[in-house]
Scaffold this active site. Structure first.
Site, PDB file in Angstrom:
ATOM      1  N   ASP A  83       0.866  -1.171   0.000  1.00 14.28           N
ATOM      2  CA  ASP A  83       0.000   0.000   0.000  1.00 14.28           C
ATOM      3  C   ASP A  83       0.908   1.228   0.000  1.00 14.28           C
ATOM      4  O   ASP A  83       2.131   1.119  -0.178  1.00 14.28           O
ATOM      5  CB  ASP A  83      -0.989  -0.040   1.177  1.00 14.28           C
ATOM      6  CG  ASP A  83      -0.322   0.114   2.542  1.00 14.28           C
ATOM      7  OD1 ASP A  83       0.922   0.192   2.603  1.00 14.28           O
ATOM      8  OD2 ASP A  83      -1.050   0.149   3.559  1.00 14.28           O
ATOM      9  N   HIS A  84       0.312   2.404   0.199  1.00 12.70           N
ATOM     10  CA  HIS A  84       1.084   3.657   0.185  1.00 12.70           C
ATOM     11  C   HIS A  84       2.159   3.668   1.278  1.00 12.70           C
ATOM     12  O   HIS A  84       3.254   4.167   1.072  1.00 12.70           O
ATOM     13  CB  HIS A  84       0.138   4.846   0.366  1.00 12.70           C
ATOM     14  CG  HIS A  84      -0.745   4.720   1.570  1.00 12.70           C
ATOM     15  ND1 HIS A  84      -1.794   3.809   1.623  1.00 12.70           N
ATOM     16  CD2 HIS A  84      -0.705   5.315   2.781  1.00 12.70           C
ATOM     17  CE1 HIS A  84      -2.379   3.874   2.803  1.00 12.70           C
ATOM     18  NE2 HIS A  84      -1.734   4.783   3.534  1.00 12.70           N
ATOM     19  N   CYS A 110       3.316  -3.198   3.942  1.00 10.78           N
ATOM     20  CA  CYS A 110       2.369  -2.151   4.339  1.00 10.78           C
ATOM     21  C   CYS A 110       3.045  -1.372   5.470  1.00 10.78           C
ATOM     22  O   CYS A 110       4.267  -1.419   5.607  1.00 10.78           O
ATOM     23  CB  CYS A 110       1.004  -2.720   4.728  1.00 10.78           C
ATOM     24  SG  CYS A 110       0.960  -3.773   6.195  1.00 10.78           S
ATOM     25  N   THR A 143       2.803  -1.747   8.817  1.00 10.26           N
ATOM     26  CA  THR A 143       3.292  -2.618   9.891  1.00 10.26           C
ATOM     27  C   THR A 143       3.681  -4.014   9.428  1.00 10.26           C
ATOM     28  O   THR A 143       4.319  -4.753  10.183  1.00 10.26           O
ATOM     29  CB  THR A 143       2.189  -2.818  10.942  1.00 10.26           C
ATOM     30  OG1 THR A 143       1.046  -3.376  10.262  1.00 10.26           O
ATOM     31  CG2 THR A 143       1.811  -1.500  11.619  1.00 10.26           C
ATOM     32  N   GLY A 144       3.232  -4.396   8.244  1.00 12.86           N
ATOM     33  CA  GLY A 144       3.418  -5.773   7.781  1.00 12.86           C
ATOM     34  C   GLY A 144       2.353  -6.702   8.351  1.00 12.86           C
ATOM     35  O   GLY A 144       2.419  -7.917   8.135  1.00 12.86           O
ATOM     36  N   HIS A 165      11.225 -23.114   9.040  1.00 15.60           N
ATOM     37  CA  HIS A 165      10.200 -23.785   9.834  1.00 15.60           C
ATOM     38  C   HIS A 165       8.814 -23.725   9.193  1.00 15.60           C
ATOM     39  O   HIS A 165       8.024 -24.651   9.363  1.00 15.60           O
ATOM     40  CB  HIS A 165      10.113 -23.157  11.236  1.00 15.60           C
ATOM     41  CG  HIS A 165      11.258 -23.530  12.123  1.00 15.60           C
ATOM     42  ND1 HIS A 165      11.221 -23.439  13.491  1.00 15.60           N
ATOM     43  CD2 HIS A 165      12.502 -24.006  11.821  1.00 15.60           C
ATOM     44  CE1 HIS A 165      12.377 -23.835  14.014  1.00 15.60           C
ATOM     45  NE2 HIS A 165      13.180 -24.176  13.008  1.00 15.60           N
ATOM     46  N   HIS A 168       9.033 -30.360  10.517  1.00 15.38           N
ATOM     47  CA  HIS A 168       8.313 -29.175  10.041  1.00 15.38           C
ATOM     48  C   HIS A 168       7.313 -29.512   8.935  1.00 15.38           C
ATOM     49  O   HIS A 168       6.324 -28.805   8.756  1.00 15.38           O
ATOM     50  CB  HIS A 168       9.303 -28.121   9.531  1.00 15.38           C
ATOM     51  CG  HIS A 168      10.305 -27.739  10.570  1.00 15.38           C
ATOM     52  ND1 HIS A 168       9.938 -27.154  11.770  1.00 15.38           N
ATOM     53  CD2 HIS A 168      11.652 -27.891  10.609  1.00 15.38           C
ATOM     54  CE1 HIS A 168      11.023 -26.948  12.492  1.00 15.38           C
ATOM     55  NE2 HIS A 168      12.070 -27.399  11.828  1.00 15.38           N
ATOM     56  N   ARG A 224       3.921 -30.238  10.402  1.00 16.10           N
ATOM     57  CA  ARG A 224       3.314 -29.039  10.999  1.00 16.10           C
ATOM     58  C   ARG A 224       2.768 -28.110   9.919  1.00 16.10           C
ATOM     59  O   ARG A 224       1.665 -27.576  10.042  1.00 16.10           O
ATOM     60  CB  ARG A 224       4.357 -28.323  11.863  1.00 16.10           C
ATOM     61  CG  ARG A 224       4.730 -29.129  13.087  1.00 16.10           C
ATOM     62  CD  ARG A 224       5.930 -28.563  13.810  1.00 16.10           C
ATOM     63  NE  ARG A 224       6.317 -29.459  14.904  1.00 16.10           N
ATOM     64  CZ  ARG A 224       7.465 -29.368  15.559  1.00 16.10           C
ATOM     65  NH1 ARG A 224       8.339 -28.416  15.254  1.00 16.10           N
ATOM     66  NH2 ARG A 224       7.736 -30.205  16.538  1.00 16.10           N
TER      67      ARG A 224
HETATM   68  C1  RB5 Z   1      -2.085   2.342   6.612  1.00 17.76           C
HETATM   69  O1  RB5 Z   1      -2.239   3.523   7.342  1.00 17.76           O
HETATM   70  C2  RB5 Z   1      -1.820   1.171   7.549  1.00 17.76           C
HETATM   71  O2  RB5 Z   1      -2.951   0.899   8.300  1.00 17.76           O
HETATM   72  C3  RB5 Z   1      -1.377  -0.042   6.773  1.00 17.76           C
HETATM   73  O3  RB5 Z   1      -0.265   0.268   6.004  1.00 17.76           O
HETATM   74  C4  RB5 Z   1      -0.969  -1.268   7.593  1.00 17.76           C
HETATM   75  O4  RB5 Z   1      -0.040  -0.920   8.561  1.00 17.76           O
HETATM   76  C5  RB5 Z   1      -2.069  -2.095   8.115  1.00 17.76           C
HETATM   77  O5  RB5 Z   1      -1.864  -3.151   8.721  1.00 17.76           O
END
Ligand code: RB5
Length: 145
Positions: A8-9, A64, A66-67, A97, A132, A135
């Site tokens: 995303d952005h 994104c 946070t990932g 794993h 693994h 699993r």
């Molecule tokens: C965007 O603001 C943010 O929510 C997205 O990039 C991500 O972190 C979501 O999990």
């Protein structure tokens, strides 16, 4: 092997850096978007990459903020084992794993150098098989319920 990318952005700049990183290694990449800083919805890009990875037995890298959200979205697609990684160790473990076919990173969480090391950990590791295998099979069997 082809590596599909999506973000995303919030993940755009780190994604671009990682694409260059893989290209420098001579690996084949394709960027499925987003391509601009305009605010967008991460599930759209997660699904685009996940469907390609599942259909073509390819690999994927998603970014994104946070990932987290992009990983949750990718894991909804059958055949996907997406893992959020933060450093070289979690990158290695995601392959050794969990045999992750998609890795996810947070552009607001890790700096570029750490992200590249994390990706390298995953790229260079091998699935450990042995204990693994069963699993990971149990994970994939959840899709049959
Ligand atoms: C965007 O603001 C943010 O929510 C997205 O990039 C991500 O972190 C979501 O999990």
């Amino acid at each position: 092997m082809k590596y599909y990318f999506g973000s995303d952005h919030a993940g755009l700049e780190l994604k671009k850096a990682l694409i260059e990183h893989l290209k420098q290694k001579g690996l084949k990449t394709e960027d499925l978007g987003t391509h601009s800083q305009d605010s967008c919805d991460y599930p759209d890009y997660a699904i685009a990459v996940a469907e390609k990875v599942a259909k073509e037995n390819a690999l994927g890298i998603l970014v994104c903020g946070t990932g987290i959200g992009i990983c949750m979205s990718a894991n909804k697609v059958d055949g996907i084992r997406a893992a959020t990684i933060h450093n070289e160790f979690t990158g290695q473990m995601a392959k050794e794993h969990n045999n992750a076919n998609i890795i996810c990173l947070g552009g607001r969480v890790v700096d570029e150098q750490t992200a590249k090391k994390a990706v390298d950990g995953w790229l260079e590791a091998k699935f450990g098989e042995g204990r693994h295998t069963g699993r990971v099979k149990k994970i994939m069997d959840i899709e049959k319920h």
